[in-house]
Enzyme design. Sequence first.
Site, short mmCIF file in Angstrom:
data_model
loop_
_atom_site.label_atom_id
_atom_site.label_comp_id
_atom_site.label_asym_id
_atom_site.label_seq_id
_atom_site.Cartn_x
_atom_site.Cartn_y
_atom_site.Cartn_z
N ARG A 1 -43.83 6.33 -34.96
CA ARG A 1 -42.84 5.83 -33.93
C ARG A 1 -43.26 6.30 -32.64
O ARG A 1 -42.95 5.93 -31.48
CB ARG A 1 -41.32 5.75 -34.31
CG ARG A 1 -41.21 4.93 -35.44
CD ARG A 1 -39.62 4.86 -35.81
NE ARG A 1 -38.83 4.70 -34.48
CZ ARG A 1 -37.64 4.77 -34.05
NH1 ARG A 1 -36.66 5.26 -35.04
NH2 ARG A 1 -37.02 4.36 -33.12
N LYS B 1 -43.38 7.47 -24.36
CA LYS B 1 -42.48 6.42 -24.97
C LYS B 1 -41.16 6.18 -24.43
O LYS B 1 -40.94 5.03 -24.02
CB LYS B 1 -42.17 7.08 -26.26
CG LYS B 1 -41.32 6.20 -27.43
CD LYS B 1 -41.10 6.51 -28.61
CE LYS B 1 -40.37 7.70 -28.88
NZ LYS B 1 -38.61 7.37 -28.88
N ASN B 2 -40.29 7.25 -24.04
CA ASN B 2 -39.29 7.08 -23.72
C ASN B 2 -39.06 6.75 -22.15
O ASN B 2 -37.83 6.39 -21.57
CB ASN B 2 -38.24 8.42 -23.98
CG ASN B 2 -38.05 8.51 -25.32
OD1 ASN B 2 -38.48 7.53 -26.21
ND2 ASN B 2 -37.53 9.73 -25.62
N ASP C 1 -35.28 16.85 -27.95
CA ASP C 1 -36.48 16.25 -28.91
C ASP C 1 -37.51 17.28 -29.09
O ASP C 1 -38.50 16.89 -29.97
CB ASP C 1 -37.12 15.10 -28.16
CG ASP C 1 -36.16 13.78 -27.79
OD1 ASP C 1 -36.39 13.13 -27.06
OD2 ASP C 1 -35.05 14.09 -28.63
N ARG D 1 -24.56 7.53 -32.56
CA ARG D 1 -24.96 7.11 -31.42
C ARG D 1 -24.30 5.91 -30.83
O ARG D 1 -25.10 4.84 -30.71
CB ARG D 1 -26.54 6.81 -31.70
CG ARG D 1 -27.35 8.34 -31.96
CD ARG D 1 -28.70 8.14 -32.28
NE ARG D 1 -29.43 7.98 -30.94
CZ ARG D 1 -30.74 7.84 -30.97
NH1 ARG D 1 -31.49 7.69 -31.97
NH2 ARG D 1 -31.20 7.80 -29.73
N CYS E 1 -28.20 6.43 -36.92
CA CYS E 1 -29.68 6.47 -37.54
C CYS E 1 -29.49 7.83 -38.10
O CYS E 1 -28.46 8.51 -37.99
CB CYS E 1 -30.59 6.26 -36.13
SG CYS E 1 -30.51 7.70 -35.18
C1 EPZ Z 1 -32.64 9.00 -25.54
O1 EPZ Z 1 -31.98 8.64 -26.45
C2 EPZ Z 1 -33.97 9.31 -26.10
N1 EPZ Z 1 -34.70 7.86 -26.60
C3 EPZ Z 1 -33.95 10.21 -27.18
O2 EPZ Z 1 -35.23 10.42 -27.85
C4 EPZ Z 1 -33.25 11.54 -26.80
O3 EPZ Z 1 -33.21 12.29 -27.99
C5 EPZ Z 1 -31.84 11.37 -26.17
O4 EPZ Z 1 -32.07 10.49 -25.08
C6 EPZ Z 1 -31.49 12.50 -25.63
O5 EPZ Z 1 -32.42 13.25 -24.85
C7 EPZ Z 1 -35.20 7.10 -25.41
O6 EPZ Z 1 -35.19 7.48 -24.43
C8 EPZ Z 1 -35.78 5.82 -26.07
P1 EPZ Z 1 -28.11 9.61 -25.08
P2 EPZ Z 1 -30.43 7.78 -25.97
O7 EPZ Z 1 -27.70 8.07 -24.63
O8 EPZ Z 1 -30.48 7.42 -24.65
C9 EPZ Z 1 -23.94 9.97 -27.01
C10 EPZ Z 1 -36.67 10.41 -29.54
O9 EPZ Z 1 -37.04 11.13 -30.45
N2 EPZ Z 1 -23.39 8.84 -26.43
O10 EPZ Z 1 -28.71 10.15 -23.97
O11 EPZ Z 1 -29.96 7.14 -27.08
C11 EPZ Z 1 -25.20 10.04 -28.14
O12 EPZ Z 1 -24.42 9.73 -29.42
C12 EPZ Z 1 -35.47 9.80 -29.12
O13 EPZ Z 1 -37.83 9.96 -28.77
C13 EPZ Z 1 -22.12 8.28 -26.51
O14 EPZ Z 1 -21.52 9.10 -27.01
O15 EPZ Z 1 -29.67 9.26 -26.19
C14 EPZ Z 1 -25.75 11.46 -28.39
O16 EPZ Z 1 -24.84 12.40 -28.82
C15 EPZ Z 1 -34.36 10.37 -30.16
N3 EPZ Z 1 -21.90 7.21 -26.03
C16 EPZ Z 1 -25.66 11.89 -26.67
O17 EPZ Z 1 -24.64 10.87 -26.05
C17 EPZ Z 1 -23.07 6.54 -25.24
O18 EPZ Z 1 -22.53 5.38 -24.72
C18 EPZ Z 1 -26.87 11.63 -26.02
O19 EPZ Z 1 -27.23 10.42 -26.30
C19 EPZ Z 1 -24.11 6.97 -25.18
C20 EPZ Z 1 -24.46 7.98 -25.79
#
Ligand code: EPZ
Length: 420
Positions: free
Chosen positions: A399, A22-23, A305, A122, A117
């Site tokens: 999802r 998915k990701n 995850d 996020r 969420c």
């Molecule tokens: C991706 O989400 C995945 N989703 C998530 O999987 C996964 O948990 C996550 O990466 C971490 O591995 C997809 O790929 C579609 P991040 P993403 O940006 O990109 C903070 C699932 O269950 N952050 O790496 O949204 C954020 O708040 C989902 O399949 C900022 O502060 O995650 C978080 O605490 C859930 N500022 C951390 O970084 C930003 O601009 C990691 O977020 C961006 C992120």
Amino acid sequence: MDQFRIHGPCRVSGRVEAAGAKNAALPEMAAALLTEEPVELRGLPRLRDIRTMARLLGHLGVEAAERPDGVELHGGGEVSSDDAPYELVKTMRASVLVLGPLLARLGRARVSLPGGCAIGVRPIDQHLAGLEALGATVELQHGYVTAHAARLRGGRFRFDLRTVGGTENLLMAATLARGTTVLENCAREPEIVDLARLLTAMGARVEGAGGDRITIQGVDRLGGASHRVIPDRIEAGTYLLAAATTGGALDVAGAVAADLAPLLEKLAAAGCEVSPYDGGVRLQRDGELRRCDVSTAPHPGFPTDLQAQFMVMMTQARGVSTLRETVFENRFQHVPELARMGADIQLDERTARITGPTPLPLSAARVMATDLRASASLVLAGLAATGETVVERIYHLDRGYERMELKLQALDARVEREAA
Ligand code: EPZ
């Protein structure tokens, strides 16, 4: 809203095939916006989030089509809109991945802020700071991000933190920028490597994906491509944990051992027999589970995850285990529900202490899912529990897991999907 009715205990055993990731699929679908030629993605999983992204792309003027091999995207047509509306974005944070491609292709983009969420606020501050480093003008108005750039220009940007989506958005945007872009402190997930493979097949010039520095030589245009998405390591890991938790013998075809190394190490430490082979991973657990200490981290660390699912296994291990969640600020939503089933879990900020083994369910056997991976952990708990467990609101599960009840039924588990 559908629910699962699970009769435990069972031993999850047999053979299951991992679906497409998915990701990886979600950013790769967004990449179709970068070209007017058709982009064909094969092996996409049949998931609610994939359909949501296809609907969003349709709204932007890029048509998607169902294919026997999952959902294939013949997209890349004329992008007719630059607007990703709230009603679409609010259901799936990954919608923000259209921001970089729209800006690179059209020179403008208007995307609703994704909103928080269940697992945290996020924000997307890193996405926006990165696009500004490429010359974009970015404004936040009335819950929307609007970004403009006559043409993005290559630049150097260092992420403050490892962000998967931020890395993907900037990687896609930089492919059409004028000049060279160097991104530092990038996320290193396998899904980013797969996205870079697709972009390269489309004619992009990308080096270093999978490392913490990615260099992109911008080109004037990208062409179409045909690409098969990698298997889903989180789905694969979830099934391996189901077998480990219930004492089964499972073969997960398609699991890529190298992408699951942190999990496989912990499964072996917990007492499982883990046997990677060319094309998948086998796991068998006969003896008692041993306690473990795990701390989640960006890849190649232990994946956040799989944290909830690993916690369920630790409720069946002898001793006190600790699980630290370092990626998201609020990813213990499953703990109260597991506690209601009798698990002994103490929370201290970002660390959970799990004392086991505790038979499940000691008490309430009707639990409610809150986010995608928490849902999966409640299903695993139901499989290990003695008696009947009902997991409500499993639309979260749909999802990210392709018809989980059918896959589990084929693995000797008694799981029924019911309309509630
Ligand atoms: C991706 O989400 C995945 N989703 C998530 O999987 C996964 O948990 C996550 O990466 C971490 O591995 C997809 O790929 C579609 P991040 P993403 O940006 O990109 C903070 C699932 O269950 N952050 O790496 O949204 C954020 O708040 C989902 O399949 C900022 O502060 O995650 C978080 O605490 C859930 N500022 C951390 O970084 C930003 O601009 C990691 O977020 C961006 C992120």
